[in-house]
Design a protein around this motif. Structure first.
Motif, PDB file in Angstrom:
ATOM      1  N   ALA A 144      37.337  24.557  11.228  1.00 36.79           N
ATOM      2  CA  ALA A 144      38.255  23.688  11.968  1.00 36.79           C
ATOM      3  C   ALA A 144      38.021  23.810  13.473  1.00 36.79           C
ATOM      4  O   ALA A 144      37.983  22.801  14.194  1.00 36.79           O
ATOM      5  CB  ALA A 144      39.699  24.029  11.631  1.00 36.79           C
ATOM      6  N   LYS A 145      37.848  25.027  13.931  1.00 38.44           N
ATOM      7  CA  LYS A 145      37.590  25.259  15.357  1.00 38.44           C
ATOM      8  C   LYS A 145      36.243  24.665  15.759  1.00 38.44           C
ATOM      9  O   LYS A 145      36.102  24.092  16.847  1.00 38.44           O
ATOM     10  CB  LYS A 145      37.619  26.759  15.653  1.00 38.44           C
ATOM     11  N   LYS A 147      34.773  22.087  14.402  1.00 38.16           N
ATOM     12  CA  LYS A 147      34.893  20.623  14.474  1.00 38.16           C
ATOM     13  C   LYS A 147      35.576  20.200  15.771  1.00 38.16           C
ATOM     14  O   LYS A 147      35.177  19.217  16.407  1.00 38.16           O
ATOM     15  CB  LYS A 147      35.673  20.090  13.266  1.00 38.16           C
ATOM     16  N   LYS A 148      36.604  20.944  16.184  1.00 36.63           N
ATOM     17  CA  LYS A 148      37.273  20.650  17.454  1.00 36.63           C
ATOM     18  C   LYS A 148      36.290  20.751  18.614  1.00 36.63           C
ATOM     19  O   LYS A 148      36.307  19.939  19.548  1.00 36.63           O
ATOM     20  CB  LYS A 148      38.444  21.607  17.664  1.00 36.63           C
ATOM     21  N   SER A 149      35.435  21.768  18.551  1.00 35.75           N
ATOM     22  CA  SER A 149      34.428  21.954  19.597  1.00 35.75           C
ATOM     23  C   SER A 149      33.461  20.783  19.644  1.00 35.75           C
ATOM     24  O   SER A 149      33.085  20.305  20.717  1.00 35.75           O
ATOM     25  CB  SER A 149      33.660  23.258  19.354  1.00 35.75           C
ATOM     26  N   GLU A 151      34.117  17.729  18.605  1.00 33.21           N
ATOM     27  CA  GLU A 151      34.862  16.577  19.104  1.00 33.21           C
ATOM     28  C   GLU A 151      34.833  16.565  20.635  1.00 33.21           C
ATOM     29  O   GLU A 151      34.583  15.528  21.262  1.00 33.21           O
ATOM     30  CB  GLU A 151      36.307  16.623  18.604  1.00 33.21           C
ATOM     31  N   LYS A 152      35.088  17.727  21.222  1.00 34.09           N
ATOM     32  CA  LYS A 152      35.046  17.850  22.683  1.00 34.09           C
ATOM     33  C   LYS A 152      33.642  17.571  23.213  1.00 34.09           C
ATOM     34  O   LYS A 152      33.463  16.864  24.210  1.00 34.09           O
ATOM     35  CB  LYS A 152      35.495  19.248  23.097  1.00 34.09           C
ATOM     36  N   ASP A 155      32.947  13.799  22.921  1.00 33.19           N
ATOM     37  CA  ASP A 155      33.861  13.071  23.806  1.00 33.19           C
ATOM     38  C   ASP A 155      33.336  13.113  25.243  1.00 33.19           C
ATOM     39  O   ASP A 155      33.292  12.093  25.938  1.00 33.19           O
ATOM     40  CB  ASP A 155      35.260  13.678  23.765  1.00 33.19           C
ATOM     41  N   THR A 217      28.964  18.007  11.851  1.00 39.15           N
ATOM     42  CA  THR A 217      29.905  18.874  11.120  1.00 39.15           C
ATOM     43  C   THR A 217      29.996  18.637   9.625  1.00 39.15           C
ATOM     44  O   THR A 217      30.431  19.527   8.890  1.00 39.15           O
ATOM     45  CB  THR A 217      31.328  18.723  11.701  1.00 39.15           C
TER      46      THR A 217
END
Length: 235
Positions: A144-145, A147-149, A151-152, A155, A217
């Protein structure tokens, strides 16, 4: 995720043999640890206790990370280094004919992006295996972390590419970005852009970002992957 196998640690009697693990797994472990005898494997089991997890993302995702690595080798010398950063940001600025103020901003943003998401604290050249290992470590530690990374990561990258800040990517912006990263086959780059089915010559920024997040991911090989398909076609 549970490990496929945990090296036993209660082997002080030195009786450990190949019979303790399947033959294929024995040779995989032996090759990985550069060992050749049961006694050496016993010693290695003491150095790598039961808490150690030799986990890996699936082959599909690893293959995409390798594609990503090659796509970042801007100067096509087989390695990723600061030379790739310099070439990509210089080309991007020149192709967009940026003024000095905007050029400095773009140059700084490119360098920050490379340092945070590609080099990840490392200096000098990075090999493909090092790149994959860094991604795999973060991915297997906390998906999960990770995937957040990512996304950033995307972006920020595509916000830079979206030079007019209209929250969409035009064909021109797309082609310039790929040319800046050393992908100069205009026909293939254009085909890649068209795969997003642009409306009035534009693709929503979110749609492109999401496709790259999935590329970096997703372990699901049953889902179509625009980015993977494009690079495999020769982009």
């Amino acid at each position: 995720m549970q490990p496929l196998y945990e090296l036993p640690t209660n082997l002080l009697d030195g009786a450990f043999t190949r019979e303790h693990v399947p033959a294929r797994l024995y040779y995989v472990i032996a090759t990985f640890l550069r060992i050749s005898s049961p006694r050496e494997l016993h010693v290695a089991s003491c150095l790598y206790p039961r808490q150690t997890r030799f986990t890996m993302a699936n082959a599909f995702l690893v293959s995409k990370w390798k594609i990503w690595y090659k796509s970042l080798d801007v100067n096509h010398d087989g390695m990723i280094s600061f030379a790739d950063v310099e070439e990509s940001r210089s080309k991007f600025s020149e192709l967009h004919h940026l003024d000095e103020q905007k050029k400095k901003q773009v140059m700084d943003n490119f360098e920050k992006w490379w340092n945070e998401f590609i080099f990840r604290g490392k200096t000098g050249e990075i090999s493909e295996s090092e790149f994959v290992d860094m991604l795999n470590k973060d991915f297997t530690t906390d998906k999960a972390k990770f995937k957040k990374s990512m996304e950033k990561c995307f972006d920020i990258l595509f916000d830079v590419i979206d030079t007019n800040k209209d929250r969409s990517i035009s064909e021109d912006e797309f082609l310039i970005a790929f040319k800046a990263y050393g992908h100069e086959n205009v026909a293939l780059d254009t085909k890649f852009f068209k795969a997003y089915n642009p409306k009035d010559g534009l693709v929503p920024l979110r749609e492109i970002v999401d496709s790259w997040i999935s590329f970096a991911t997703s372990e699901d090989s049953s889902k179509p992957d625009i980015v993977k398909t494009a690079f495999e076609s020769g982009v």
